[in-house]
Design an enzyme around this catalytic site. Structure first.
Site, PDB file in Angstrom:
ATOM      1  CG  MET A 100      -1.918  -1.152   1.227  1.00 23.27           C
ATOM      2  SD  MET A 100      -2.910  -1.295  -0.269  1.00 23.27           S
ATOM      3  CE  MET A 100      -4.039   0.073  -0.099  1.00 23.27           C
ATOM      4  CG  ASP A 136       9.500  -0.519   5.164  1.00 27.90           C
ATOM      5  OD1 ASP A 136       9.811  -1.274   6.098  1.00 27.90           O
ATOM      6  OD2 ASP A 136       8.471  -0.690   4.470  1.00 27.90           O
ATOM      7  CB  VAL A 184       3.558   0.244   9.540  1.00 29.72           C
ATOM      8  CG1 VAL A 184       4.503   1.392   9.191  1.00 29.72           C
ATOM      9  CG2 VAL A 184       2.643   0.642  10.677  1.00 29.72           C
ATOM     10  CD  GLU A 229      -4.947  -3.205   9.777  1.00 26.41           C
ATOM     11  OE1 GLU A 229      -4.152  -2.292   9.520  1.00 26.41           O
ATOM     12  OE2 GLU A 229      -6.181  -3.089   9.678  1.00 26.41           O
ATOM     13  CE  LYS A 283      -2.295  -0.100  11.067  1.00 31.93           C
ATOM     14  NZ  LYS A 283      -1.621   0.163   9.806  1.00 31.93           N
ATOM     15  CB  SER A 321      -8.343  -2.483   5.847  1.00 33.31           C
ATOM     16  OG  SER A 321      -7.058  -2.902   5.666  1.00 33.31           O
ATOM     17  CG  HIS A 335      -9.596   2.075   3.805  1.00 39.17           C
ATOM     18  ND1 HIS A 335     -10.759   1.406   3.547  1.00 39.17           N
ATOM     19  CD2 HIS A 335      -8.631   1.135   3.796  1.00 39.17           C
ATOM     20  CE1 HIS A 335     -10.506   0.124   3.380  1.00 39.17           C
ATOM     21  NE2 HIS A 335      -9.225  -0.068   3.529  1.00 39.17           N
TER      22      HIS A 335
HETATM   23  P1  NAD Z   1       2.708  -4.766   3.765  1.00 41.83           P
HETATM   24  O1  NAD Z   1       3.040  -5.828   4.717  1.00 41.83           O
HETATM   25  O2  NAD Z   1       2.850  -5.005   2.305  1.00 41.83           O
HETATM   26  O3  NAD Z   1       3.542  -3.457   4.098  1.00 41.83           O
HETATM   27  C1  NAD Z   1       3.815  -2.997   5.390  1.00 41.83           C
HETATM   28  C2  NAD Z   1       5.170  -2.331   5.370  1.00 41.83           C
HETATM   29  O4  NAD Z   1       5.370  -1.650   6.605  1.00 41.83           O
HETATM   30  C3  NAD Z   1       6.324  -3.332   5.226  1.00 41.83           C
HETATM   31  O5  NAD Z   1       7.143  -2.938   4.158  1.00 41.83           O
HETATM   32  C4  NAD Z   1       7.052  -3.215   6.561  1.00 41.83           C
HETATM   33  O6  NAD Z   1       8.438  -3.412   6.445  1.00 41.83           O
HETATM   34  C5  NAD Z   1       6.722  -1.807   6.965  1.00 41.83           C
HETATM   35  N1  NAD Z   1       6.861  -1.582   8.387  1.00 41.83           N
HETATM   36  C6  NAD Z   1       6.497  -2.373   9.409  1.00 41.83           C
HETATM   37  N2  NAD Z   1       6.811  -1.791  10.587  1.00 41.83           N
HETATM   38  C7  NAD Z   1       7.393  -0.628  10.305  1.00 41.83           C
HETATM   39  C8  NAD Z   1       7.947   0.418  11.098  1.00 41.83           C
HETATM   40  N3  NAD Z   1       7.944   0.351  12.423  1.00 41.83           N
HETATM   41  N4  NAD Z   1       8.464   1.500  10.482  1.00 41.83           N
HETATM   42  C9  NAD Z   1       8.463   1.566   9.125  1.00 41.83           C
HETATM   43  N5  NAD Z   1       7.954   0.604   8.325  1.00 41.83           N
HETATM   44  C10 NAD Z   1       7.441  -0.481   8.922  1.00 41.83           C
HETATM   45  O7  NAD Z   1       1.201  -4.341   4.105  1.00 41.83           O
HETATM   46  P2  NAD Z   1       0.152  -3.572   3.203  1.00 41.83           P
HETATM   47  O8  NAD Z   1      -0.706  -4.549   2.508  1.00 41.83           O
HETATM   48  O9  NAD Z   1       0.830  -2.511   2.419  1.00 41.83           O
HETATM   49  O10 NAD Z   1      -0.764  -2.888   4.311  1.00 41.83           O
HETATM   50  C11 NAD Z   1      -0.344  -1.782   5.054  1.00 41.83           C
HETATM   51  C12 NAD Z   1      -1.537  -1.159   5.757  1.00 41.83           C
HETATM   52  O11 NAD Z   1      -2.521  -0.832   4.791  1.00 41.83           O
HETATM   53  C13 NAD Z   1      -2.225  -2.057   6.762  1.00 41.83           C
HETATM   54  O12 NAD Z   1      -2.680  -1.261   7.825  1.00 41.83           O
HETATM   55  C14 NAD Z   1      -3.390  -2.612   5.989  1.00 41.83           C
HETATM   56  O13 NAD Z   1      -4.472  -2.975   6.816  1.00 41.83           O
HETATM   57  C15 NAD Z   1      -3.752  -1.437   5.138  1.00 41.83           C
HETATM   58  N6  NAD Z   1      -4.493  -1.757   3.905  1.00 41.83           N
HETATM   59  C16 NAD Z   1      -4.153  -2.833   3.148  1.00 41.83           C
HETATM   60  C17 NAD Z   1      -4.851  -3.099   1.987  1.00 41.83           C
HETATM   61  C18 NAD Z   1      -4.486  -4.269   1.106  1.00 41.83           C
HETATM   62  O14 NAD Z   1      -5.251  -4.586   0.203  1.00 41.83           O
HETATM   63  N7  NAD Z   1      -3.336  -4.885   1.305  1.00 41.83           N
HETATM   64  C19 NAD Z   1      -5.891  -2.246   1.594  1.00 41.83           C
HETATM   65  C20 NAD Z   1      -6.195  -1.136   2.367  1.00 41.83           C
HETATM   66  C21 NAD Z   1      -5.479  -0.911   3.532  1.00 41.83           C
END
Ligand code: NAD
Length: 729
Positions: free
Chosen positions: A332, A351, A408, A410, A415, A437, A458
């Site tokens: 995302m 990241d 980051v 979920e 967070k 989400s 979102h």
């Molecule tokens: P992901 O796992 O692909 O990405 C998360 C990233 O955050 C990773 O690269 C991780 O290294 C990084 N991260 C973790 N802890 C960290 C920290 N302390 N500092 C900096 N970076 C850190 O996950 P995603 O699918 O991109 O989802 C991210 C967020 O978006 C979640 O809250 C998820 O619920 C939300 N979301 C996801 C979707 C989806 O379809 N995947 C849709 C809408 C919202």
């Protein structure tokens, strides 16, 4: 100031210039059309006029018919629409014949169109009626007939003329898919005639030198044959049979405009031109009288635009984002970084490791390279966009960010950690947004020192493709944060809806019951083929079983477990869990591991249903009626939307409808959940719910609001159609 002006030059060319006052783009109104008609009369009657050039005073030619006018036309009823359309045909036909003697085909005055830029809808139908179309060499210009996208079809002769000009087969993508082209491609396709550096000068030159024969349209000349063949010609027969099948395959028969368009083309091709225009007008009237077109125009054009222009934006100062910090460069975060940098916003992409941050930035490189290979992006543009993204692990780089979007893991603890880290660096007045989400915004806001500046933004995946962004207000979120989020969404050219904090917000709240209803039916012994086809035949882009394969079954398991933990005994979906937990146990996690309700080959291409389903969930000897399956699948979503509105999670039904279509592809022909209920009528909708409740349980209970509308004889749009203000009143 009028929509058109008329000026006769010393060279004998009358120039009619379209320049609607107070608008950046010309749109056609009924008054404008009447004025154009009078200028054509003037030109044709004046012996000093040698020819006419119709052009625009703006950088574009025209965006089309004013769709608000189309919405109003419907109020006059079928007869009024038909007569109004026939009046347009009369004027355009007058331009086409231009005073020609119908017998000798001589004596017409040359009329050309000069398009400086975009020409859409009536903005192309008008030029199509002239004798020659010149367009500026403007690669940004879009030329085409996009009416089908909002549930109508070109009804001012565009359908009939394009088919007669190009043949049904070649015209098909332009009419049936609303395909738009730049001037060079439009010229190559034969939609326009010439691309010129100075289209007005070229058009003037042409009208002054045109011969009688240049002014006779092929269909007005003796012995005209439709390119590619008319329906009863062997080649034409193949085209029409193929087109019917193709359109039906794509639309599943739920889009009245596509069917009407094909009928107008087919029937029109069998008769002389003027008769064909009449047929086109009748079918156009038919489509306009269909509630689907009203609902589609309302949601996909009028209300979508109103939301994009800030219909629900608090009245606070401009909050344009200059520098955005993005926390988490995963799927995302990487997508949000791309759309932000692409919109000219400076981006700091953070990241936990440099590799992860760089990987996130590389996603932008990938998308830009794809754009280059499709000739949509230049090397300079790529360099510019990439230069705006700083990929780092250093939170200090967030200094000066006026917005932070957190994406980051979920996990509330992770967070909370990044919220504190970011807030230690960003300006006092910066807004902090989370892309969660499933986690409540108000709960995450507890980690913030400034909860009134904390909000949910979102996004949907993939971020670069999905058009909707859901903005979620926490209990303490203030108006500036809402305005900031809305201004950001406007900058990245997406459509926003603003909702209040509640489990799964709006879109996911409605889509989960759809998936669940499909799974329940499978467990009950309903044929999976019936479930999936019923969904598609009612306009859903994916059946519920395919959808859960796409979003992944383990995600379903995770959400189910979390929801159950939160709801305790009130949790209603045990029947669904049985199926998905079993699927997960079988290692069928969905498309991503090439094994779900469907089978997938090595390349990930979807095959038939998995053969393990039938022994576990045998099909019942008696299968339900198609409509019953469809009502269950649609009501599961729609009732959730109504409850969200009743509970104040959703504050504006316009957002409910637009969000449903753009967010999860809710049957677009319906105009959205609230529009669909209005099409059914509240009494009929309540009757369906009562019946489903009696047979399938309390989840279909008629909401009090729907019952109230049924009792008073009102509709959702009648009572709440103008948005939040209407609700408060
Ligand atoms: P992901 O796992 O692909 O990405 C998360 C990233 O955050 C990773 O690269 C991780 O290294 C990084 N991260 C973790 N802890 C960290 C920290 N302390 N500092 C900096 N970076 C850190 O996950 P995603 O699918 O991109 O989802 C991210 C967020 O978006 C979640 O809250 C998820 O619920 C939300 N979301 C996801 C979707 C989806 O379809 N995947 C849709 C809408 C919202």
């Amino acid at each position: 100031m009028a929509d058109f002006t008329y000026e006769l030059g010393a060279d004998g060319v009358a120039v009619i210039t379209w320049d609607v006052p107070g608008k950046s783009m010309n749109v056609m109104s009924l008054e404008g059309f009447a004025l154009l008609d009078s200028f054509i009369d003037t030109a044709l009657a004046d012996a000093a006029v040698k020819g006419v050039v119709i052009t625009s005073g703006k950088k574009d030619f025209a965006g089309g018919m004013d769709l608000n006018v189309i919405a109003q036309m419907r109020e006059g009823g079928a007869q009024a629409i038909f007569e109004g359309v026939m009046q347009m045909h009369k004027v355009l036909r007058k331009i086409e014949r231009a005073g020609m003697d119908p017998k000798t085909l001589k004596g017409a005055k040359p009329i050309a169109a000069a398009l400086p830029g975009t020409a859409l809808g009536i903005g192309l139908e008008l030029p199509l009626s002239t004798h020659r179309i010149f367009a500026a060499d403007n690669p940004k210009a879009k030329i085409g007939l996009p009416e089908i996208m909002v549930g109508i079809f070109p009804g001012a002769g565009g359908t009939t003329r394009l088919v007669r000009k190009m043949g049904a087969m070649v015209a098909a993508p332009f009419l049936l898919e609303g395909k738009l082209s730049d001037p060079k491609k439009a010229r190559a396709a034969g939609i326009i005639d010439e691309v010129a550096e100075d289209p007005v000068a070229a058009a003037k030159d042409w009208v002054l030198n045109a011969k009688d024969a240049d002014l006779v349209k092929p269909w007005d000349a003796k012995g005209y044959k439709m390119p590619g063949g008319a329906p009863y010609h062997p080649a034409g027969f193949m085209t029409f049979v193929g087109a019917s099948a193709m359109v039906h395959g794509k639309t599943m028969g739920v889009y009245p405009a596509a069917k009407a368009l094909l009928s107008a083309v087919y029937e029109g091709a069998l008769v002389p031109f003027d008769q064909a225009l009449k047929i086109e007008a009748r079918w156009f009237t038919n489509v306009l009288m269909n509630p689907s077109s009203t609902a589609m125009i309302r949601s996909l054009f009028i209300n979508k635009e109103a939301l994009e222009k800030g219909a629900n934006r608090p009245k606070v100062a401009d909050q344009t984002v200059k520098k955005v910090g993005i926390l988490g460069a995963g799927m995302m975060g990487a997508g949000i970084a791309y759309v932000s940098a692409n919109a000219g916003i400076e981006v700091v992409l953070i990241d936990s490791t440099v590799e992860a941050a760089e990987r996130g930035k590389a996603y932008s490189t990938e998308l830009l390279d794809k754009g280059i290979s499709r000739k949509k992006v230049t090397e300079e543009k790529k360099a510019e966009v990439l230069a705006r993204i700083t990929a780092t692990t250093d939170y200090a780089a967030l200094a000066g960010c006026d917005l932070v979007v957190e994406a980051v893991f979920e996990d509330p603890t992770v967070k909370a950690g990044v919220t504190a880290q970011a807030e230690a660096v960003i300006p006092e007045d910066a807004i902090f947004a989370t892309n969660t989400s499933t986690l409540p915004i108000s709960m995450l806001a507890k980690a913030s020192k400034r909860p009134e500046q904390f909000i949910g933004i979102h996004f949907f995946s993939p971020v670069d493709k999905m058009l909707l962004v859901e903005i979620i207000k926490g209990a303490k979120t203030g108006p500036v944060a809402v305005a900031k989020a809305l201004d950001f969404v406007r900058q990245i050219r997406k459509t926003p809806i603003v909702v209040n904090d509640a489990r799964f917000f709006y879109a996911n709240r409605c889509i989960i019951p759809y998936i669940n209803e499909g799974i329940r039916m499978l467990a009950e012994g309903v044929s999976p083929t019936l479930i999936e086809n019923a969904a598609k035949l009612v306009g859903m882009p994916l059946g519920p079983l395919q959808l859960v394969d796409e979003t992944s079954i383990d995600l379903g398991v995770k959400i189910a477990k979390a929801t159950k933990a939160a709801m305790g005994d009130a949790y209603p979906d045990a029947a669904v869990d049985e199926v998905i937990f079993w699927m997960a146990d079988q290692g069928r996690l969905g498309r991503k591991n090439k094994a779900g309700f469907y089978t997938y080959d090595e390349a990930g291409k979807r095959g038939g249903f998995w053969e393990g389903l039938a022994p576990k969930y045998p099909e019942a000897a008696e299968q339900p009626d198609l409509h019953e399956v469809q009502h269950r699948l649609l009501m599961a979503q729609v009732l959730e939307a109504v409850r969200a509105f009743e509970q104040g999670v959703l504050e504006d039904i316009r957002e409910g409808d637009v969000g449903a279509i753009l967010g999860w592809g809710f049957a677009p022909w319906s105009g959205g959940p609230f529009s669909w209920l209005d099409i059914l009528g509240a009494p009929r909708a309540a009757e369906i719910c009562d019946d489903l409740t009696a047979r399938f349980g309390a989840r279909f209970e008629t909401p009090a609001l729907l019952r109230d509308l049924a009792a008073t004889g009102e509709s959702f749009y009648g009572r709440y159609g103008s948005g939040i203000a209407a609700k408060a009143a």
